[in-house]
Design a protein around this motif. Structure first.
Motif, PDB file in Angstrom:
ATOM      1  N   ASP A 198     -44.366  -7.704  -7.882  1.00 33.02           N
ATOM      2  CA  ASP A 198     -43.605  -7.898  -9.116  1.00 33.02           C
ATOM      3  C   ASP A 198     -44.313  -8.796 -10.122  1.00 33.02           C
ATOM      4  N   HIS A 199     -45.371  -9.478  -9.700  1.00 33.59           N
ATOM      5  CA  HIS A 199     -46.149 -10.225 -10.701  1.00 33.59           C
ATOM      6  C   HIS A 199     -46.671  -9.257 -11.758  1.00 33.59           C
ATOM      7  N   VAL A 255     -43.902  -8.532 -14.217  1.00 33.18           N
ATOM      8  CA  VAL A 255     -43.721  -9.603 -15.199  1.00 33.18           C
ATOM      9  C   VAL A 255     -44.758  -9.470 -16.294  1.00 33.18           C
ATOM     10  N   SER A 256     -46.027  -9.287 -15.880  1.00 32.04           N
ATOM     11  CA  SER A 256     -47.090  -9.189 -16.901  1.00 32.04           C
ATOM     12  C   SER A 256     -46.842  -8.004 -17.810  1.00 32.04           C
ATOM     13  N   SER A 273     -38.160 -15.864 -14.306  1.00 33.39           N
ATOM     14  CA  SER A 273     -37.559 -14.989 -13.293  1.00 33.39           C
ATOM     15  C   SER A 273     -38.435 -14.783 -12.063  1.00 33.39           C
ATOM     16  N   ARG A 274     -39.717 -14.808 -12.232  1.00 33.68           N
ATOM     17  CA  ARG A 274     -40.635 -14.393 -11.167  1.00 33.68           C
ATOM     18  C   ARG A 274     -40.326 -15.096  -9.840  1.00 33.68           C
ATOM     19  N   LYS A 275     -40.377 -16.419  -9.863  1.00 35.24           N
ATOM     20  CA  LYS A 275     -40.168 -17.180  -8.629  1.00 35.24           C
ATOM     21  C   LYS A 275     -38.705 -17.113  -8.203  1.00 35.24           C
ATOM     22  N   ASP A 278     -37.880 -14.069  -6.324  1.00 31.68           N
ATOM     23  CA  ASP A 278     -38.332 -14.185  -4.932  1.00 31.68           C
ATOM     24  C   ASP A 278     -37.315 -14.929  -4.085  1.00 31.68           C
ATOM     25  N   TYR A 283     -36.210  -6.177 -14.478  1.00 31.77           N
ATOM     26  CA  TYR A 283     -37.018  -6.368 -15.686  1.00 31.77           C
ATOM     27  C   TYR A 283     -36.727  -5.281 -16.720  1.00 31.77           C
TER      28      TYR A 283
END
Lengths: 491, 479
Positions: B38-39, B42-43, B95-97, B100, B110
């Motif tokens: 999912d990183h 996000v990018s 949101s990223r972390k 998780d 997203y």
């Protein structure tokens, strides 16, 4: 462009705070803070040395656009009145650092950063020539002061910090509305000098006068909005008390001098009797409260209310002697009461009690301490030869000229101050050591002396030779008076 | 319709098209993606928003009406779109972390945010009640789903259900108002409506229509009396979604309110008193009820009600300064509120929820830097200078006093003194209590970036408001 001396004075503590943020060692933090505050003091002395006492014009002025869209500028400048308080603030700055040298033993860095930001903001208040800038500094001060009381204070610090914050915030917010109303009535500018030149209709002046009064009365503090002061004073660390008494309380009175009188002259003249009556009430009521205290710090705190009553009385007597006396008394109160809080702090560090009953016979064990304490006690009582005598005499003569009854009440207050101060001194310094006196007391050390001596010098200097100090404010006060009476005579 | 006209229309709505296309592509690619990537999402999402922002910037030069008067790309819309971009990008970063930790593994999260963003963008550009409705529904449908994203948590489900039901009712009310307007004036276009209204502002039917439209819009900004959903939904939703909702959709609601009321319906200003009452009651209710909250998210929910009330004061003031003050307020609010939410999100780690105010006791002792950041956001929310929050409130007050509403200004500042109380209470817990447990904030580089951006905005706009103020003043519609 001239050398921006005032900006330098205001921003030097900010620079100091930034440097402190990078330091890790507590001692390095203390020395750096001392270095910056002393340098700041040196510049303040230079400012005063270069000050032209023959004119009431603003000096060392600087002006840059800040928010041009709504007429906000970054404008600094001092006249005689503000110059005196810039000097006082810079003087008490490094004394506060000395006073917290050992008293603050945890989070030293954070404390010194708060102290220095506080100093920068106070200097900003006294030198601002833009109402918006003034308000920002005036209000932003709440943040470091809240932390100083709330993080480093005594047992009841959280409550005291809260109370201090909410009282002053609520007062200041009405002032903010007043500022905005003034902005629209005064030709959409925040320039203090331009606003002073405006003639406002009487009813607008009246409303503004009370909006301002609430803010300034809380800061002075005047009875009945004084109740935050004893709490804040008692809980604050020594340096916090010195700042509160020495500078913060002056801001309310300074507000009267800078805004209420010159911008709202008719209302000031019209409501001066009310203000005199409130001042007399503060003098007597504060004195009576002080008489009833057993806690050293509370006693000094309540005496502040009484002494600040003299200041507002001098201001609203609206004559030359009263005004000069009031302003001088502001300076004197900063020096004398600042010193008394310092003394309370010194002895508290050794004994960890502030109850007067726990002391006694201190003169035997700490002669230097009690000797200097005597000097400052007498100064607080306004004995001839000390600074407060000069100020109080001027205020009383101005007060009597303005209103006989109020003058009489003030004399009663002066008597009261003799009663509680002498009583305090007797119980602390003279007589046999009390039951509670099981402590070993060392006399003042070199560091403490370094903080006390300059204040003692000012006590005697102003006491015996007040002329240089009166000279600084003279032209500005005369100009202020003409403005008030010329414009205020409509009523 | 010629090709050239179509091209102009597409050009005007290019940012929206970019976001929607991007979201669709992401939706498909997300299905092909394996876990733990999912990183990449996000990018990609951030990239889509940035491209849209670039397109917006390039088109910002002139006013571009499109789709037969249903849509316009003007400076007003551009300003709001940038507030939305800011809110969305920072939400992605936060949101990223958090995803998780909370176990939100799906790419739809997203995609939904992107669709919500496009809905808000359409709202800001709408000049017709129907296109407003389309944008509004696109936005709220996504936020309904996002609110319930923590499927295994009852609180989240309940919040989503509540939000859907109340939201549907409010949308119905809004549509009813729109149909009344159409029936009475024969148009749904805002400009044509203005022309119709200026003839007879006292038409009781129109008054009713206005009340319905107000009700529908007021629901979206969480103002009294349609605020009931806010605390529950804010508390139940994933914190990142709460952060997003408190800034983005709220700003979109205000964008529509400003466009609908300050342009066409300003003639019906006898209903203005409704807006003034809503402003006072909203600010009062938000401030007073927040005083007794122990849950941080609930407190922030009430605080956001209070802030909506304060911004509504700017709507009451009206005029160019009033509109500009609301816009500036929302921009500044985006920075400081995302900042404080960023801090709350960062605290969510392991078994630590960070949702109870008492959890923060002594935080200053263990993390002086982060505590200082929270202090800045909180004082800014309380409106203490030199932070941006002060300038936001100051300018609203200036607008109020300028229009002669001095009494309302006094009420507004007194209520903000009440509000200061609960922000300062949090500062007290952070700074003046002894720590009860160790803190391990989930500090990733992305979260750090967010906190840095928001702090820079909160301090920067406070110290140098000139540029932002001019931007807001120039972006008032028609410019």
């Amino acid at each position: 462009m001239t050398f921006p001396l005032l900006s330098l004075i205001v921003f030097l503590p900010v620079a100091g705070a930034a440097v402190l943020m990078c330091l890790r060692n507590d001692d390095a933090v203390r020395w750096t803070a001392l270095g910056f505050t002393m340098a700041d003091f040196a510049f303040a002395v230079a400012m005063l040395a270069g000050f032209d006492t023959t004119t009431h014009e603003m000096q060392f002025t600087e002006r840059y656009p800040w928010v041009p869209a709504i007429g906000i500028t970054y404008a600094l400048g001092v006249d005689g009145i503000s110059a005196l308080f810039v000097f006082l603030t810079a003087l008490l700055g490094w004394i506060c650092v000395l006073a917290s040298w050992v008293a603050i033993d945890r989070k030293v860095k954070e404390f010194m950063v708060a102290l220095l930001s506080m100093q920068a903001l106070m200097l900003g208040v006294f030198s601002a020539l833009d109402l918006f800038l003034f308000y920002v500094c005036w209000e932003a001060m709440l943040i470091p002061m809240y932390l100083i009381i709330g993080v480093w204070g005594g047992a009841g610090r959280v409550y005291a910090a809260f109370k201090f914050f909410l009282y002053t915030l609520a007062g200041s917010l009405l002032f903010l509305i007043g500022v905005i109303v003034l902005y629209f009535h005064g030709g959409q500018t925040f320039d203090i000098l331009a606003l002073t030149a405006q003639d406002l209709p009487f009813d607008v002046q009246s409303w503004l006068f009370f909006a301002f009064l609430i803010a300034f009365a809380v800061k002075v503090p005047m009875v009945p909005v004084h109740t935050w002061l004893p709490d804040a004073h008692v809980q604050a660390p020594t340096a916090g008390s010195i700042i509160l008494a020495g500078v913060l309380l002056k801001m309310g009175a300074y507000g009267f001098l800078r805004f209420s009188l010159p911008m709202l002259p008719e209302a000031s003249v019209y409501y001066s009797t009310l203000m005199l009556a409130l001042s007399a009430l503060a003098i007597v009521y504060g004195g009576l409260l002080a008489l009833a205290q057993d806690d050293l710090k509370k006693l000094v705190a309540y005496s502040s209310i009484s002494h600040m009553g003299f200041v507002t009385m001098g201001i609203f007597s609206l004559n030359l002697r009263g005004l000069e006396g009031g302003i001088l008394q502001m300076f004197n109160h900063g020096v004398t009461t600042g010193a008394l809080f310092l003394f309370v702090g010194v002895i508290y560090e050794r004994t960890h009690t502030r109850s007067i009953a726990d002391y006694g016979g201190l003169m035997k064990v700490a002669p230097v301490y009690t000797g200097f304490l005597a000097l400052f006690t007498l100064s607080s009582m306004a004995l001839p030869g000390t600074n407060s005598f000069v100020g109080e005499l001027l205020v009383l003569s101005g007060g009597f000229a303005a209103n006989m009854a109020v003058g009489t009440a003030a004399v009663l207050g002066a008597l009261l101050s003799a009663a509680y101060l002498l009583g305090m001194y007797r119980k602390v310094a003279l007589g046999p050591a009390s039951v509670g006196a099981r402590y070993e007391i060392r006399d003042v050390n070199v560091r403490e002396m370094a903080a006390i001596l300059p204040l003692a010098v000012f006590v005697l200097w102003v006491g015996f030779y007040p002329k240089p100090f009166l000279n600084v404010i003279d032209a500005s006060v005369k100009n202020l008076l003409t403005e008030v009476h010329d414009k205020g005579s409509g009523q | 319709m010629t090709g050239a006209v179509l091209f102009q229309w597409v050009l005007a709505s290019l940012p929206e098209i970019i976001v929607i296309t991007g979201a669709c592509i992401l939706l498909i690619l997300g299905q092909l993606m394996r876990d733990g990537q999912d990183h990449w999402l996000v990018s990609a999402s951030v990239a889509i928003v940035l491209i849209a922002a670039l397109a917006t910037l390039m088109l910002a030069g002139e006013v571009r009406p499109a789709y037969s008067g249903m849509f316009v790309a003007d400076r007003f819309a551009v300003f709001f779109k940038f507030v939305f971009y800011l809110a969305t990008v920072l939400t992605f970063l936060l949101s990223r972390k958090y995803a998780d930790i909370e176990g939100i593994g799906s790419s739809e999260y997203y995609v939904m945010l992107l669709f919500a963003l496009s809905g808000m963008m359409i709202m800001a550009s709408s000049t017709d009640l129907l296109s407003i409705y389309v944008g509004l529904e696109l936005m709220v449908l996504c936020t309904y789903v996002l609110t319930g994203f923590l499927r295994h948590e009852r609180r989240s489900n309940e919040a989503a259900l509540k939000y859907v039901i109340l939201g549907a009712v409010s949308t119905g009310i809004f549509l009813y108002g729109v149909s009344l307007v159409y029936g009475l004036t024969g148009t749904t276009q805002l400009d044509a409506m203005a022309a119709a209204v200026s003839g007879d502002p006292f038409d009781p039917g129109l008054l009713l229509a206005v009340v319905f439209i107000v009700a529908g819009l007021v629901f979206k900004i969480g103002a009294v009396p349609f605020h009931m959903w806010v605390p529950d939904v804010y508390e139940g939703a994933p914190t990142t979604v709460t952060a997003f909702m408190s800034v983005g959709p709220k700003a979109a609601g205000f964008a529509v309110i400003l466009r609908v009321f300050l342009n066409p319906l300003v003639a019906a200003s006898d209903v203005w008193i409704i807006v003034a009452v809503i402003a006072v009651v909203t600010a009062a209710l938000g401030s007073f009820v927040a005083l007794v909250q122990d849950n941080f998210k609930r407190l922030l929910a009430y605080s956001s009600i209070a802030h909506a009330g304060f911004a509504t004061f700017g709507v009451v003031a009206g005029g160019a300064d009033g509109v500009a003050s609301v816009m500036l307020y929302l921009l500044i609010y985006a920075f400081m509120n995302l900042g404080i939410f960023g801090a709350v999100i960062m605290m969510r780690n392991g078994d630590f929820s960070g949702e109870v105010i008492e959890d923060y006791a002594g935080f200053a002792k263990s993390h002086p830097g982060l505590a200082l950041l929270m202090l800045i956001y909180l004082f800014s929310l309380a409106g203490i200078p030199p932070t941006a929050g002060f300038f936001a409130k100051f300018y609203v007050l200036v607008a109020l006093v300028e229009r002669g509403f001095v009494f309302l200004a006094v009420v507004a500042v007194l209520l903000s003194a009440v509000a200061a109380y609960f922000y300062i209470r949090i500062v007290m817990v952070i700074y003046m209590r002894e720590p009860e447990r160790a803190f391990e904030p989930a500090l990733t580089p992305l979260v750090r970036t967010t906190l840095f951006c928001t702090a820079a905005g909160t301090i920067g706009i406070g110290l140098f408001p000139a540029w932002f103020l001019r931007l807001a003043q120039q972006s008032v519609f028609g410019g």
